[in-house]
Write a protein that holds these residues in place. Structure first.
Motif, short mmCIF file in Angstrom:
data_model
loop_
_atom_site.label_atom_id
_atom_site.label_comp_id
_atom_site.label_asym_id
_atom_site.label_seq_id
_atom_site.Cartn_x
_atom_site.Cartn_y
_atom_site.Cartn_z
N UNK A 31 23.96 18.64 -11.15
CA UNK A 31 25.26 19.34 -10.52
C UNK A 31 26.43 18.42 -10.57
N UNK A 32 26.07 17.25 -10.36
CA UNK A 32 27.25 16.14 -10.03
C UNK A 32 28.05 15.94 -11.18
N UNK A 33 27.70 16.64 -12.27
CA UNK A 33 28.30 16.47 -13.50
C UNK A 33 29.67 17.30 -13.58
N UNK A 34 29.42 18.35 -12.71
CA UNK A 34 30.53 19.26 -12.83
C UNK A 34 31.81 18.90 -12.17
N UNK A 35 31.44 17.93 -11.25
CA UNK A 35 32.92 17.26 -10.64
C UNK A 35 33.80 16.37 -11.95
N UNK A 36 33.11 15.98 -12.66
CA UNK A 36 33.63 15.14 -13.78
C UNK A 36 34.45 16.16 -14.65
N UNK A 37 34.06 17.48 -14.63
CA UNK A 37 34.59 18.43 -15.41
C UNK A 37 35.92 19.05 -14.71
N UNK A 38 36.06 18.86 -13.40
CA UNK A 38 37.26 19.39 -12.63
C UNK A 38 38.37 19.08 -13.07
N UNK A 39 39.34 19.84 -13.29
CA UNK A 39 40.75 19.45 -13.56
C UNK A 39 41.28 18.47 -12.68
N UNK A 40 42.05 17.46 -13.35
CA UNK A 40 42.69 16.53 -12.56
C UNK A 40 42.01 15.64 -11.63
N UNK A 41 40.64 15.45 -11.84
CA UNK A 41 39.81 14.66 -10.97
C UNK A 41 39.95 13.29 -11.48
N UNK A 42 39.95 12.46 -10.38
CA UNK A 42 40.29 11.07 -10.32
C UNK A 42 39.36 10.34 -11.26
N UNK A 43 39.81 9.47 -12.20
CA UNK A 43 38.70 8.74 -13.07
C UNK A 43 37.61 8.19 -12.57
#
Length: 188
Positions: A31-43
């Motif tokens: 589920x941590x992978x969903x953070x990477x798909x969040x719009x405007x997430x810091x690289x």
């Protein structure tokens, strides 16, 4: 310790059942992978979250000085105390909860300083926390000594630059380990 190879904090089953610790399946962190798909997430936040989701590990080298400063000890993510005590560099679930709690409190306290975490903003957050605690003068002297020790010979501060959300994801890794009864093995 060979700090030059890099440090991985690997989620492992606790307690060990044989000679070696068994790694936790990355599915426990998917589920941590969903953070990477969040719009405007810091690289850096996305990269850390995706690495945790795929591997169940944190590349911890970049965070060691910061975590040591925030928690007031040395070698926290290297599990140096555990290594001396147990002969294994492992952070038990209670230790994971302690690390997560410290990072979570820092993230919450840092929000007033914005989303970019630097050496200067860390110092401000910590000064604020220490000033409101017991024995503030003594604690401020201790903090000033710790901060001075992190500067290089020319007096330059470390070039820390973390997204606040990155540190929230880091805290989330240790919180997940604590809640599910996992330990963290320091592999370097």
């Amino acid at each position: 310790m060979a700090h030059d190879k890099g440090l991985e904090n690997v989620a492992v089953h606790w307690p060990r059942t044989n000679q070696y610790y068994d790694p936790v399946a990355p599915a426990e962190f998917v589920d941590f992978g969903t953070v990477a798909d969040t719009p405007d997430v810091a690289a850096p936040t996305g990269a850390l979250a995706l690495h945790i989701a795929k591997n169940g590990t944190v590349r911890a080298t970049a965070y060691t000085e910061l975590v040591d400063l925030l928690l007031g000890l040395n070698g926290v993510l290297y599990a140096t105390d555990a290594a001396a005590e147990d002969e294994d560099p492992v952070i038990d679930p209670d230790g994971c909860a302690w690390i997560a709690g410290g990072l979570e409190r820092f993230v919450e306290s840092h929000t007033q300083f914005g989303n970019l975490v630097t050496f200067d903003t860390v110092a401000e957050v910590m000064r604020g926390a220490v000033a409101g605690g017991r024995l503030p003068e003594q604690q401020l002297r201790w903090l000033d000594q710790r901060l001075a020790a992190l500067r290089d010979d020319a007096g330059n501060a470390p070039h820390w630059s973390f997204a606040l959300s990155e540190l929230a994801v880091l805290a989330g890794f240790y919180r997940r380990c604590a809640e599910r009864g996992f330990a963290v093995f320091a592999d370097y």
